[in-house]
Design a protein around this motif. Structure first.
Motif, PDB file in Angstrom:
ATOM      1  N   LEU A 194     -33.361  -1.129  71.658  1.00 29.33           N
ATOM      2  CA  LEU A 194     -34.295  -2.241  71.647  1.00 29.33           C
ATOM      3  C   LEU A 194     -35.708  -1.709  71.487  1.00 29.33           C
ATOM      4  O   LEU A 194     -36.189  -0.942  72.289  1.00 29.33           O
ATOM      5  N   HIS A 225     -41.116  -5.809  70.748  1.00 28.45           N
ATOM      6  CA  HIS A 225     -41.326  -6.904  69.813  1.00 28.45           C
ATOM      7  C   HIS A 225     -42.055  -8.023  70.552  1.00 28.45           C
ATOM      8  O   HIS A 225     -41.781  -8.285  71.723  1.00 28.45           O
ATOM      9  N   ARG A 227     -32.449  -8.401  69.537  1.00 28.92           N
ATOM     10  CA  ARG A 227     -32.757  -7.033  69.149  1.00 28.92           C
ATOM     11  C   ARG A 227     -32.044  -6.012  70.032  1.00 28.92           C
ATOM     12  O   ARG A 227     -32.108  -4.816  69.779  1.00 28.92           O
TER      13      ARG A 227
END
Length: 277
Positions: free
Chosen positions: A4, A7, A79
């Motif tokens: 991950l 974001h 993600r």
């Protein structure tokens, strides 16, 4: 496992930029929550949203709808199955200069997902070394308990913890009362009873603090919320710290005092780390 990467969504759009006119940037005018994504599940989401809503209401900021925030967070969870989510809600952008907020501003919502932090396993199993920070928390009863964006006291106190062996700092108020950890809530155990500091004048009331008190109620363990001084803390049978990212860490060493056994802390840890709601 799928990695991950960081974001961010700002008002639902992928971005890492916020307006220079945003009151969160200008004045710290907003609130935030930090929660853990575990195996694709946002842990204790309803509790976090309820606290977010309460904090927004206290500051007279319009809180985004729960469904909207949840759906946006879900887009970030795609993600990877594990991570740390941060929700920031500011009062919004304002062109008029000055502290006084314009009525009915549209709040800015910032959602960020980052990888899980990697902590040594011994922190949870054996306990951590902590220190008493020199910085003292000021009193502002109106803001007490709220997770607002004004975190300069924590920033300055964290700067004191430059020893890599120190995993967390303990914060006192201007009168020497024990309040909390740098990023956690604090409990002590004395004669089988839990005690956690009252947060009437300063400090943040985290959801794990609430859950530990529920554990005590469930298992008929006395838990008191009251003023706590440093001498009493250092005379405790056990000390532990809780937050939504690391769960529960017993304290192994603080101000020259050591604790090697953490029986009640370990019982509570099972509840904090595994019970879902």
């Amino acid at each position: 496992m799928h990695a991950l990467s960081s974001h961010t969504l700002i008002n639902g759009v992928s971005s890492d930029q916020v307006s220079v006119q945003d009151r969160g940037l200008l004045y710290g005018d907003g609130v935030f929550r930090t929660l853990r994504l575990q195996d694709g599940c946002l842990q204790h989401w309803d509790r976090h949203y309820r606290k977010l809503q309460q904090d927004c209401s206290k500051l007279h900021i319009q809180c985004p709808e729960q469904k909207l925030l949840y759906e946006e967070l879900l887009t970030l969870t795609k993600r990877g199955p594990n991570g740390i989510a941060k929700i920031i809600i500011t009062r919004g952008q304002q062109t008029a200069h000055g502290y006084r907020p314009v009525q009915n501003l549209s709040p800015t919502r910032i959602l960020k997902m980052v990888p899980l932090f990697s902590y040594p396993g011994r922190y949870a199993s054996q306990g951590i070394k902590a220190r008493i920070c020199n910085l003292r928390l000021s009193h502002q009863p109106y803001l007490a308990g709220i997770k607002h964006l004004n975190r300069l006291e924590n920033v300055l106190a964290a700067a004191e913890c430059d020893d890599p062996d120190i995993a967390e700092g303990v914060l006192l108020d201007v009168y020497g009362n024990v309040i909390e950890g740098l990023r956690s809530n604090l409990f002590m155990v004395r004669d089988g009873e839990l005690v956690t500091p009252a947060l009437c004048n300063c400090g943040v009331a985290g959801i794990q603090r609430e859950r530990v008190m529920e554990w005590a109620d469930t298992y008929n363990v006395s838990c008191r919320v009251r003023q706590l001084d440093l001498a009493e803390l250092l005379a405790a049978d056990e000390i532990f710290l809780v937050n939504s990212v690391f769960g529960l860490w017993p304290v192994h060493e603080l101000s020259g005092r050591r604790w090697n056994d953490h029986p009640i802390s370990m019982q509570v840890q099972g509840w904090v780390n595994h019970a879902q709601d």
